[in-house]
Design an enzyme around this catalytic site. Structure first.
Site, short mmCIF file in Angstrom:
data_model
loop_
_atom_site.label_atom_id
_atom_site.label_comp_id
_atom_site.label_asym_id
_atom_site.label_seq_id
_atom_site.Cartn_x
_atom_site.Cartn_y
_atom_site.Cartn_z
N ASP A 48 -40.37 -35.19 21.05
CA ASP A 48 -41.13 -36.43 20.83
C ASP A 48 -41.22 -37.20 22.14
OD1 ASP A 48 -42.11 -38.52 18.64
OD2 ASP A 48 -40.96 -39.60 20.16
N TYR A 53 -43.54 -43.30 27.98
CA TYR A 53 -42.22 -42.86 28.45
C TYR A 53 -42.28 -42.33 29.89
CZ TYR A 53 -41.21 -42.86 23.39
OH TYR A 53 -41.10 -43.20 22.06
N LYS A 78 -48.08 -39.97 22.14
CA LYS A 78 -48.59 -41.21 21.53
C LYS A 78 -49.53 -41.93 22.49
CE LYS A 78 -43.92 -41.53 19.63
NZ LYS A 78 -42.94 -41.24 20.68
N HIS A 111 -49.28 -45.55 18.99
CA HIS A 111 -47.89 -45.95 19.22
C HIS A 111 -47.50 -47.24 18.48
CE1 HIS A 111 -44.57 -45.20 22.44
NE2 HIS A 111 -44.05 -45.70 21.35
P1 NDP Z 1 -31.26 -42.97 19.27
O1 NDP Z 1 -31.00 -43.72 18.03
O2 NDP Z 1 -31.71 -41.57 19.21
O3 NDP Z 1 -29.94 -43.08 20.15
C1 NDP Z 1 -29.86 -42.60 21.46
C2 NDP Z 1 -28.55 -43.09 22.05
O4 NDP Z 1 -27.47 -42.53 21.31
C3 NDP Z 1 -28.35 -42.68 23.48
O5 NDP Z 1 -27.65 -43.72 24.12
C4 NDP Z 1 -27.49 -41.43 23.38
O6 NDP Z 1 -26.68 -41.30 24.54
C5 NDP Z 1 -26.65 -41.73 22.15
N1 NDP Z 1 -26.29 -40.53 21.41
C6 NDP Z 1 -27.06 -39.43 21.18
N2 NDP Z 1 -26.41 -38.54 20.44
C7 NDP Z 1 -25.18 -39.04 20.20
C8 NDP Z 1 -24.05 -38.57 19.50
N3 NDP Z 1 -24.05 -37.37 18.93
N4 NDP Z 1 -22.95 -39.37 19.44
C9 NDP Z 1 -22.94 -40.59 20.02
N5 NDP Z 1 -23.99 -41.10 20.70
C10 NDP Z 1 -25.10 -40.33 20.79
O7 NDP Z 1 -32.26 -43.88 20.14
P2 NDP Z 1 -33.73 -43.87 20.69
O8 NDP Z 1 -34.10 -45.30 20.71
O9 NDP Z 1 -33.84 -43.08 21.93
O10 NDP Z 1 -34.62 -43.17 19.55
C11 NDP Z 1 -34.83 -41.77 19.49
C12 NDP Z 1 -36.27 -41.43 19.86
O11 NDP Z 1 -37.18 -42.10 19.00
C13 NDP Z 1 -36.69 -41.90 21.24
O12 NDP Z 1 -36.13 -41.13 22.29
C14 NDP Z 1 -38.18 -41.79 21.11
O13 NDP Z 1 -38.60 -40.43 21.22
C15 NDP Z 1 -38.40 -42.32 19.70
N6 NDP Z 1 -38.71 -43.76 19.68
C16 NDP Z 1 -39.96 -44.13 19.25
C17 NDP Z 1 -40.32 -45.44 19.20
C18 NDP Z 1 -41.68 -45.81 18.73
O14 NDP Z 1 -42.08 -46.96 18.89
N7 NDP Z 1 -42.44 -44.89 18.17
C19 NDP Z 1 -39.41 -46.52 19.60
C20 NDP Z 1 -38.10 -46.04 19.98
C21 NDP Z 1 -37.78 -44.70 20.01
P3 NDP Z 1 -26.83 -40.12 25.64
O15 NDP Z 1 -28.27 -39.85 25.88
O16 NDP Z 1 -26.13 -40.72 26.82
O17 NDP Z 1 -26.08 -38.93 25.09
#
Ligand code: NDP
Length: 274
Positions: A48, A53, A78, A111
């Site tokens: 995604d 991004y 998006k 988006h």
């Molecule tokens: P998430 O809820 O996926 O959380 C990501 C965070 O959690 C990072 O800091 C990561 O750290 C940490 N993490 C990942 N896996 C674990 C684990 N197993 N245990 C503990 N911590 C963990 O956040 P996002 O906001 O990134 O949402 C996911 C995706 O959704 C985005 O990347 C994007 O593709 C999409 N999105 C879409 C939006 C929209 O408007 N359409 C808005 C926001 C997000 P680390 O990377 O350091 O491991």
């Protein structure tokens, strides 16, 4: 994790989309290339991304570097807010395809529901879909009233609505509306941006010998919600994908859903200014 049909959801046009994908928001272009390649190597079959991004090119390079056939990977991108409107969206999509180095994307989303613009943007997506450049089209951050609005003004119902969804924001009315109209819901920020220190989740994690992240991702999938956790940590890539070998009971599902506080970690789709 294995890429088999039971791990896929079937969209209203028959296209199969994996229940689990990798999100790459806040991942630089260079890191995206590496992380996407690693994710595919450990079994992910969906990515995604978004124009906003700034890593579509890295995503494209990562997919190529994985050596897996392009048609085995489900790619979502998006149209960003500044590119909304009919002509603007068509041009932005061409830029995305160039950056991704792909003729066809699997899913193209609007988006955010930018006031006064999203209907025209949707018209562009309908055209892109009809011409075959996106295998599916959908929206993101649309509330019920936005969905009702485009329903009255357009031909095609969005196939997906990607919204913030997690145990503290369960979006019941929106999910019911989407279910009634066969719009599949994708969870963004499924892991609450890493805020997983919630006693019930920790308790269930210990009980199932899983992590709190795995409990939440499993809850998404059992709710019929597509999920796209982000991580650039190799061990977490594996951990987050390892959610197809256990099941939460109905009672556990209900307990997790009862954590709902209507709490958003991201912007409110009815009140954003970007
Ligand atoms: P998430 O809820 O996926 O959380 C990501 C965070 O959690 C990072 O800091 C990561 O750290 C940490 N993490 C990942 N896996 C674990 C684990 N197993 N245990 C503990 N911590 C963990 O956040 P996002 O906001 O990134 O949402 C996911 C995706 O959704 C985005 O990347 C994007 O593709 C999409 N999105 C879409 C939006 C929209 O408007 N359409 C808005 C926001 C997000 P680390 O990377 O350091 O491991």
């Amino acid at each position: 994790m294995t890429a088999n049909d039971t791990n896929n959801v079937i969209l209203q046009n028959g296209v199969q989309m994996p229940y689990l994908g990798l999100g790459v928001w806040k991942v630089t272009d260079e890191v995206a290339e590496n992380t996407v390649r690693q994710a595919i190597e450990v079994g992910y079959r969906a990515i995604d991304t978004a124009t906003a991004y700034g890593n579509e090119a890295g995503v494209g390079r990562g997919i190529t570097a994985s050596g897996i056939d392009r048609d085995q990977i489900f790619v979502t991108t998006k149209i960003w807010n500044g590119h909304q409107g009919y002509h603007e969206a068509l041009a932005a999509f061409d830029d995305s395809r160039t950056k991704l180095n792909m003729d066809v994307v699997d899913l193209l989303l609007v988006h955010w529901p930018v006031k006064g613009k999203y209907t025209e943007t949707w018209r562009a997506l309908e055209e892109i879909y009809t011409k075959g450049y996106a295998r599916a089209i959908g929206v993101s951050n649309f509330q019920i009233h936005h969905l009702e609005d485009i329903a009255t003004k357009s031909e095609i119902t969005p196939m997906v609505n990607q919204v913030e969804f997690h145990p503290l924001l369960t979006q019941e009315p929106l999910r019911q509306y989407c279910s009634m109209h066969n719009i599949k819901v994708t969870a963004w920020s499924p892991l609450m941006q890493g805020n997983l220190d919630i006693p019930l989740l920790q308790e269930l994690a210990a009980k199932h010998n899983k992590s709190a992240a795995q409990i939440v991702l499993r809850w998404d999938i059992q709710n019929g919600v597509i999920t796209i956790p982000k991580t650039t940590t190799p061990a977490r890539l594996v951990e987050n994908a390892n959610v197809f070998d256990f099941e939460l009971t109905n009672d556990e599902m209900t307990q997790i859903s009862a954590l709902n506080e209507n709490k958003r970690f991201g912007p409110d789709p009815d009140n954003f200014n970007f």
